[in-house]
Design an enzyme around this catalytic site. Sequence first.
Site, PDB file in Angstrom:
ATOM      1  N   THR A   1       0.831  -1.212   0.000  1.00  0.00           N
ATOM      2  CA  THR A   1       0.000   0.000   0.000  1.00  0.00           C
ATOM      3  C   THR A   1       0.856   1.248   0.000  1.00  0.00           C
ATOM      4  OG1 THR A   1      -1.871  -1.086   1.086  1.00  0.00           O
ATOM      5  CG2 THR A   1      -1.712   1.299   1.314  1.00  0.00           C
TER       6      THR A   1
ATOM      7  N   HIS B   1      24.189  28.401   8.385  1.00  0.00           N
ATOM      8  CA  HIS B   1      23.270  29.536   8.262  1.00  0.00           C
ATOM      9  C   HIS B   1      23.239  30.014   6.804  1.00  0.00           C
ATOM     10  CE1 HIS B   1      21.185  33.250   9.294  1.00  0.00           C
ATOM     11  NE2 HIS B   1      22.055  33.907   8.540  1.00  0.00           N
TER      12      HIS B   1
END
Length: 504
Positions: free
Chosen positions: A46, A480
């Site tokens: 599934t 960053h």
Amino acid sequence: MVVGDVTTGTDVLVIGAGPAGYTASIRAGQLDLDVTLVEKSAYGGTCLNHGCIPSKALITATDLAHEARHAEAMGIHADPAVDLSGMVNWKDDVVDQLTGGVEKLCKANGVNLLEGTATFVDEHTARISHDGEGQGSETLEFEHAIVATGSRPISIPDFSFEAPPVLDSRQALSLESVPESLVVVGAGYIGMELASVYAKLGTDVTVIEMLDSILPGYDDDLKRPVKQRANELGIDFHFEHTASEWYEPGDGIRVVAEPVDGAAANGGGEAPRASEEPSGATASGSTEAIEDERLEIDAETVLVAVGREPVSDTLDLEAAGVETDDRGFIETDSHARTNVNHIFAVGDVAGEPMLAHKGSAEGQVAAEVIAGEPAAIDHQAMPAVIFTDPEIATVGMPESEAAEAGFDPVTGEFPFRASGRALTTGESDGFVKIVADSADGFVLGASIVGPEASELIAELGLAIELGATLEDVAATVHAHPTLSESVMEAAENALGHAIHTLNR
């Protein structure tokens, strides 16, 4: 394997080729066991064929169209045309690539693949029935068996999935055109994911939920941004109602929803004939309350997404002596063993949480235990993710559970509205929350709602698995500008020295 009325043997019989079953098969093959994997329909189960992968493909595609259509703040003005049939074809190509890969990996690891349906004859024998005229069946003797038959959608009275207007999640992922209006029964993760998909495609979506909020089991602070986004998409909600019946008044269908207190008394009953239009008939996609909170909702189609149940009733488990609980789940121990020592169960059929990655982990453990390796299942750092808008991800213990377990929890949060990277993506709703023990700083759990929560949660799962502390997470330099900085800042907030948010 020889197809026909013959008996063959194998070290390990695996029933079901979803993530739990194919992972168990591949791992057992790597450990030099003779493995036979039986699958009745499609490799990947599934998850790959009708669940995790296709739903995420459509979520990604509809998000792309929606974001382009609403990017004016970034100076982008667009109105993309969506071809749902083309989108579904692309989704199917992704699925085919992955399922084909599963089959190749199984063969490369020496797994014998057998198409058919397996039922137990006794605790060491199974019968494999082959589909197709003249294909017959065969008997397979095994030393060990791993049951990985997964789960299926739960149906509700008077809403048979055999009726074309009534969809299960599988059918909802393969529509050829965008419905003008859709009723979704159930505000769990499947219902909310697909409600958002179709709302972004322009469908008028109404959700019926028997409880008093969306996403049962999740904390209110995690659900709040998802509910707010759903409201912005124009999704209507009717809580504390159950869908009792549907009928065809003419064009489209009409779904009747009863208030929870009155649902049992009304009991659904027989649907009115098409010519019997009750008062309060409304236009497509609209809702009208009649008879004190009884609702009638007109729509083009209805999706029933009230949960999933284990597929354990097709196996003749009694013949092998394998026991299930009153819901049909096969009970197992920390080694994935059932009450029959040489028979194992993994994945959805083995109980909650019904997660593909949990099933894969159990499949590896079962294969290793059978091979004599020291392995056991550890749910301590088992992540859970739902791909709503925004995403929600959790791992470990929430604050309340940590307190109940005897810890003195300390928490730290970092809002995405303070993240430079989140702001540059245009998605700044939500936060990262981390839970730790105040005595020693060990990370106990985390929850995230916001952009890329599904990816960010892995770092915190690893922290729990390795026994990391708040100091460890806070002292790890994060690049960053990135969303992952929010994890570092949440740990710093728990320690009282976050830089980019106010400390408690």
